[in-house]
Design a protein around this motif. Structure first.
Motif, PDB file in Angstrom:
ATOM      1  N   UNK A 103      39.279  57.513  32.382  1.00 12.16           N
ATOM      2  CA  UNK A 103      38.174  56.545  32.355  1.00 12.16           C
ATOM      3  C   UNK A 103      38.559  55.249  31.651  1.00 12.16           C
ATOM      4  N   UNK A 104      39.383  55.347  30.607  1.00 14.28           N
ATOM      5  CA  UNK A 104      39.725  54.149  29.839  1.00 14.28           C
ATOM      6  C   UNK A 104      41.091  53.575  30.226  1.00 14.28           C
ATOM      7  N   UNK A 107      41.371  54.332  35.618  1.00 11.66           N
ATOM      8  CA  UNK A 107      40.387  53.648  36.467  1.00 11.66           C
ATOM      9  C   UNK A 107      40.426  52.131  36.281  1.00 11.66           C
ATOM     10  N   UNK A 111      41.310  49.457  39.240  1.00 13.01           N
ATOM     11  CA  UNK A 111      40.425  48.329  39.538  1.00 13.01           C
ATOM     12  C   UNK A 111      41.161  47.007  39.343  1.00 13.01           C
ATOM     13  N   UNK A 115      41.603  44.653  42.664  1.00 10.64           N
ATOM     14  CA  UNK A 115      40.882  43.390  42.656  1.00 10.64           C
ATOM     15  C   UNK A 115      41.794  42.176  42.517  1.00 10.64           C
ATOM     16  N   UNK A 124      37.108  46.310  51.293  1.00 14.42           N
ATOM     17  CA  UNK A 124      36.279  46.183  50.085  1.00 14.42           C
ATOM     18  C   UNK A 124      36.259  44.729  49.624  1.00 14.42           C
ATOM     19  N   UNK A 125      35.140  44.359  48.988  1.00 10.55           N
ATOM     20  CA  UNK A 125      35.029  43.018  48.423  1.00 10.55           C
ATOM     21  C   UNK A 125      35.737  43.016  47.067  1.00 10.55           C
ATOM     22  N   UNK A 126      36.665  42.099  46.903  1.00  9.98           N
ATOM     23  CA  UNK A 126      37.421  42.046  45.646  1.00  9.98           C
ATOM     24  C   UNK A 126      36.867  40.950  44.736  1.00  9.98           C
ATOM     25  N   UNK A 127      36.934  41.200  43.435  1.00  8.14           N
ATOM     26  CA  UNK A 127      36.462  40.241  42.430  1.00  8.14           C
ATOM     27  C   UNK A 127      37.627  40.024  41.452  1.00  8.14           C
ATOM     28  N   UNK A 129      38.192  38.093  38.994  1.00  5.32           N
ATOM     29  CA  UNK A 129      37.867  38.004  37.561  1.00  5.32           C
ATOM     30  C   UNK A 129      37.711  39.408  36.962  1.00  5.32           C
ATOM     31  N   UNK A 130      37.148  40.338  37.739  1.00 10.94           N
ATOM     32  CA  UNK A 130      37.035  41.713  37.243  1.00 10.94           C
ATOM     33  C   UNK A 130      38.417  42.373  37.184  1.00 10.94           C
ATOM     34  N   UNK A 133      39.879  41.181  33.959  1.00 14.68           N
ATOM     35  CA  UNK A 133      39.208  41.854  32.840  1.00 14.68           C
ATOM     36  C   UNK A 133      39.672  43.317  32.745  1.00 14.68           C
ATOM     37  N   UNK A 136      43.021  43.487  31.187  1.00 15.76           N
ATOM     38  CA  UNK A 136      42.907  43.358  29.721  1.00 15.76           C
ATOM     39  C   UNK A 136      42.490  44.687  29.095  1.00 15.76           C
ATOM     40  N   UNK A 137      41.597  45.422  29.773  1.00 14.86           N
ATOM     41  CA  UNK A 137      41.135  46.697  29.201  1.00 14.86           C
ATOM     42  C   UNK A 137      42.242  47.742  29.205  1.00 14.86           C
TER      43      UNK A 137
ATOM     44  N   UNK B 127      31.196  40.501  33.846  1.00 12.33           N
ATOM     45  CA  UNK B 127      31.487  39.764  35.078  1.00 12.33           C
ATOM     46  C   UNK B 127      30.332  40.045  36.047  1.00 12.33           C
ATOM     47  N   UNK B 129      29.448  38.996  38.904  1.00 10.87           N
ATOM     48  CA  UNK B 129      29.791  39.216  40.324  1.00 10.87           C
ATOM     49  C   UNK B 129      30.239  40.666  40.537  1.00 10.87           C
ATOM     50  N   UNK B 133      28.551  43.556  42.918  1.00  6.38           N
ATOM     51  CA  UNK B 133      29.379  44.349  43.840  1.00  6.38           C
ATOM     52  C   UNK B 133      29.225  45.843  43.529  1.00  6.38           C
TER      53      UNK B 133
END
Lengths: 205, 205
Positions: A103-104, A107, A111, A115, A124-127, A129-130, A133, A136-137, B127, B129, B133
């Motif tokens: 999970x940390x 996943x 993502x 993305x 799939x719609x990609x973002x 900015x996510x 992020x 970074x996580x 985020x 957006x 999504x």
């Protein structure tokens, strides 16, 4: 039994490493996921999540979800040590660490890759900015993994488990797909060397 | 044993519903997550993921991750039917459906809520957006859940299981937090009525 898989996918790799560790030989059926072979009605009729890996059982029924497949194989091939734990407390600790890594770590890593790269933007719609992020996580998770491995030889404790397989796939994914280097983590490096010395890691898979 | 929890959080609710179903009474310790009580060094020293729910065992050690906690309690209170399954195949099918509900339903729902509402923007970058999504992905998952419940009385098959608890928490979260109505899904509605008729659902928790 037959295992439908797309070998480069990290979740297929988790099952492959599990099979190798347990010494289980099983028929493999490649599925061209990048080409969309898992999007057909025929495949969706077999796989409840529409994804690989997918295990076909001898009675003609199917199991998807890599961890469910591994747990089933762990219990049906008990000749080797369980990778899910041998007591209620060991099972709970392994599940706890396995889920933390998933999970940390895993996943967010998936993502981030999907993305940022847009590898599946046909479906799939990609973002972006996510994606950044999430990357970074993943980087924030690595010091937590390093801290854990500074106190424990394996992710979930004294024994190698499915949590190590997930963390190993994560470490490789960081380097190969997310351009995240692991050089600054000495305990993680020592753990990687212990993992890669295992006979299962020297076989193809 | 003691359970540290933040009652409104959906993962705490999963454990509460599980405890009620099994008839397990346990001391509860509220943790003010919105106020950041889980961000202190003292709490992080107990919880490997820094989150609730967190189970303190009688030997003074701790388990976090709701599913690991439930699995441990399932095995240590075997007087009632297992909610994780009684055979290797039943366990694998329950794990498969539980993970599908989590990965394709609950996690997108949580990401939708957190990124749209900014409820934890004091501690994470949001985020919007990606929130929208993720909300779309939850809506895409609901017809899959409806399809499953058109063929099976419970999410993982003939028996009530942890997969139903996760799906029930998801359904409630959709309505309460994501303004997604479920009226168009008759099988899901009938299943909700079956779930809500259970004695465990009529107790507080």
């Amino acid at each position: 039994m037959k295992l439908y898989e797309f070998a480069p996918a990290p979740n297929a790799r988790r099952v492959s490493l599990f099979l190798a560790e347990k010494g289980i030989e099983i028929e493999r059926v490649p599925v061209d996921v990048r080409g969309g072979a898992n999007l057909t009605d025929a495949f969706r009729a077999m796989s409840a999540n529409g994804k690989i890996p997918l295990l076909e059982l001898d009675d003609g029924s199917y199991l998807c979800e890599s961890v469910a497949i591994c747990r089933y194989l762990d219990e049906t091939f008990p000749s080797t040590p369980s990778l899910f734990g041998d007591t209620p407390l060991a099972r709970a600790r392994i599940e706890m660490w396995h889920r933390i890594v998933e999970l940390d770590g895993l996943l967010p890593a998936f993502q981030a890759f999907r993305n940022i790269s847009g590898v599946y933007q046909d479906r799939e719609h990609c973002v972006p900015e996510w994606g950044e992020e999430s990357r970074r996580r993943v980087r924030q998770f690595l010091p937590r993994l390093e801290h854990r491995l500074s106190r424990s030889p394996y992710v979930a404790g004294e024994q190698y488990s499915v949590a190590d397989i997930a963390a190993y796939v994560l470490a490789d994914f960081c380097v190969q797909r997310l351009s995240i280097t692991l050089d600054e983590y000495p305990y993680l490096q020592a753990w990687l060397a212990r993992i890669e010395a295992r006979p299962a890691l020297r076989r193809p898979g």
